[in-house]
Scaffold this motif. Structure first.
Motif, short mmCIF file in Angstrom:
data_model
loop_
_atom_site.label_atom_id
_atom_site.label_comp_id
_atom_site.label_asym_id
_atom_site.label_seq_id
_atom_site.Cartn_x
_atom_site.Cartn_y
_atom_site.Cartn_z
N ASP A 40 0.84 -1.21 0.00
CA ASP A 40 0.00 0.00 0.00
C ASP A 40 0.86 1.25 0.00
O ASP A 40 0.64 2.19 -0.78
CB ASP A 40 -0.92 -0.02 1.23
CG ASP A 40 -1.71 1.28 1.35
OD1 ASP A 40 -2.35 1.68 0.38
OD2 ASP A 40 -1.68 1.89 2.44
N ASP A 41 1.88 1.29 0.85
CA ASP A 41 2.72 2.48 0.96
C ASP A 41 3.54 2.73 -0.31
O ASP A 41 3.81 3.88 -0.67
CB ASP A 41 3.65 2.37 2.17
CG ASP A 41 2.92 2.71 3.47
OD1 ASP A 41 1.71 2.96 3.41
OD2 ASP A 41 3.57 2.72 4.53
N ILE A 42 3.92 1.67 -1.00
CA ILE A 42 4.70 1.83 -2.23
C ILE A 42 3.87 2.53 -3.31
O ILE A 42 4.34 3.46 -3.97
CB ILE A 42 5.20 0.47 -2.76
CG1 ILE A 42 6.30 -0.08 -1.84
CG2 ILE A 42 5.74 0.59 -4.19
CD1 ILE A 42 6.72 -1.51 -2.16
N VAL A 43 2.61 2.10 -3.49
CA VAL A 43 1.81 2.63 -4.59
C VAL A 43 0.98 3.87 -4.23
O VAL A 43 0.58 4.62 -5.12
CB VAL A 43 0.87 1.55 -5.17
CG1 VAL A 43 1.67 0.40 -5.74
CG2 VAL A 43 -0.13 1.05 -4.13
N SER A 44 0.71 4.09 -2.94
CA SER A 44 -0.18 5.20 -2.56
C SER A 44 0.54 6.40 -1.97
O SER A 44 -0.07 7.45 -1.76
CB SER A 44 -1.23 4.71 -1.56
OG SER A 44 -0.61 4.34 -0.33
N ASN A 45 1.83 6.26 -1.68
CA ASN A 45 2.55 7.32 -0.97
C ASN A 45 2.47 8.67 -1.66
O ASN A 45 2.15 9.69 -1.05
CB ASN A 45 4.02 6.91 -0.80
CG ASN A 45 4.85 8.01 -0.18
OD1 ASN A 45 4.71 8.31 1.00
ND2 ASN A 45 5.73 8.61 -0.97
N GLU A 46 2.75 8.70 -2.95
CA GLU A 46 2.80 9.97 -3.68
C GLU A 46 1.46 10.69 -3.65
O GLU A 46 1.39 11.89 -3.42
CB GLU A 46 3.21 9.71 -5.13
CG GLU A 46 3.47 10.99 -5.92
CD GLU A 46 4.05 10.72 -7.30
OE1 GLU A 46 3.89 11.57 -8.17
OE2 GLU A 46 4.64 9.63 -7.51
N PHE A 47 0.36 9.94 -3.85
CA PHE A 47 -0.97 10.55 -3.85
C PHE A 47 -1.36 11.03 -2.45
O PHE A 47 -1.90 12.13 -2.28
CB PHE A 47 -2.01 9.53 -4.36
CG PHE A 47 -3.43 10.02 -4.26
CD1 PHE A 47 -3.93 10.93 -5.17
CD2 PHE A 47 -4.27 9.55 -3.24
CE1 PHE A 47 -5.26 11.37 -5.07
CE2 PHE A 47 -5.58 9.98 -3.14
CZ PHE A 47 -6.07 10.90 -4.06
N GLU A 48 -1.08 10.20 -1.44
CA GLU A 48 -1.47 10.55 -0.07
C GLU A 48 -0.77 11.80 0.42
O GLU A 48 -1.36 12.60 1.16
CB GLU A 48 -1.18 9.38 0.87
CG GLU A 48 -2.13 8.20 0.69
CD GLU A 48 -1.80 7.06 1.62
OE1 GLU A 48 -0.67 7.04 2.17
OE2 GLU A 48 -2.67 6.18 1.80
N GLN A 49 0.48 11.99 0.03
CA GLN A 49 1.23 13.14 0.53
C GLN A 49 0.82 14.46 -0.13
O GLN A 49 1.28 15.53 0.26
CB GLN A 49 2.73 12.90 0.35
CG GLN A 49 3.26 11.71 1.16
CD GLN A 49 2.82 11.73 2.62
OE1 GLN A 49 2.88 12.77 3.29
NE2 GLN A 49 2.36 10.59 3.12
#
Length: 215
Positions: free
Chosen positions: A111-120
């Motif tokens: 989850d953190d690999i693929v969603s990090n950029e969007f979440e930040q």
């Protein structure tokens, strides 16, 4: 969070009344405890966000493995297994066995690999990816590689736990294996949970909408 907590707690209380007729109230009590742990972990993340606190890798994984919801969902999935799901099974699944820990790691890392950029791009706590970069002083690409290694090792742990003879019947282990498999679909190359209009929509349609021919 209060609305979600109260709504789900009402559902659990209704389930408890039904399970009482079957003499199986122990099932829901373990689920409620896991649910309470999940809410408490969410509140910890809220405090991190409000205080702009960057947790250590250890702090992050301890909390985020719970907020993944997997420990609670896996425990809840055993309720419908009737008399097979004894109290010993619930004690086991809530004791942080290796296979449950591995499934939460797969969820959190992928989850953190693929969603990090969007979440930040919005107000959000740091991801494990960022904790790793900061604590180990490495690049994003190097951190991603390390998380991918962590996913591989977690699958090895799952495979090990499924080798016979197993600690608990395979029927219960397969619930956990299938939860991990789901993440491999949802977060394989993209965040299909957040952006469900693409691959995830097709998967749901294939599962629930399109008929399966029976010969």
């Amino acid at each position: 969070m209060k609305l979600i907590y109260e709504s789900l707690f009402n559902i659990f209380e209704e389930a408890e009344r039904e399970l009482e007729k079957q003499g199986r109230t122990h099932c829901i009590k373990y689920v409620i405890k896991e649910f309470q742990k999940t809410i408490q972990a969410y509140m910890t993340e809220v405090k991190w966000l409000n205080n702009k606190y960057i947790p250590t890798m250890t702090e992050y994984i301890k909390t985020s493995s719970i907020t993944s919801g997997y420990p609670m969902l896996i425990t809840a999935s055993y309720i419908g297994m009737k008399d097979m799901a004894t109290e010993d099974i619930f004690k086991w699944v809530t004791s942080k066995p290796k296979i449950v820990t591995a499934s939460t790691i797969i969820f959190r890392f992928m989850d953190d690999i693929v969603s990090n950029e969007f979440e930040q791009k919005r107000e959000h706590i740091v991801s494990y990816l960022e904790c790793y970069m900061r604590e180990c002083d490495i690049s994003k690409e190097e951190a991603i590689q390390e998380l991918q290694k962590g996913v591989t090792n977690a699958w090895k742990d799952i495979n090990e736990e499924c080798l016979k003879p197993t600690k608990v019947p395979m029927l219960f282990l397969m619930r956990i294996v299938n939860m991990a498999r789901f993440i491999d679909v949802m977060h394989k190359d993209e965040d299909c949970y957040t952006h469900a209009e693409g691959k995830m929509k097709k998967c749901i349609q294939a599962l629930l909408v399109d008929p399966v021919p029976i010969i």
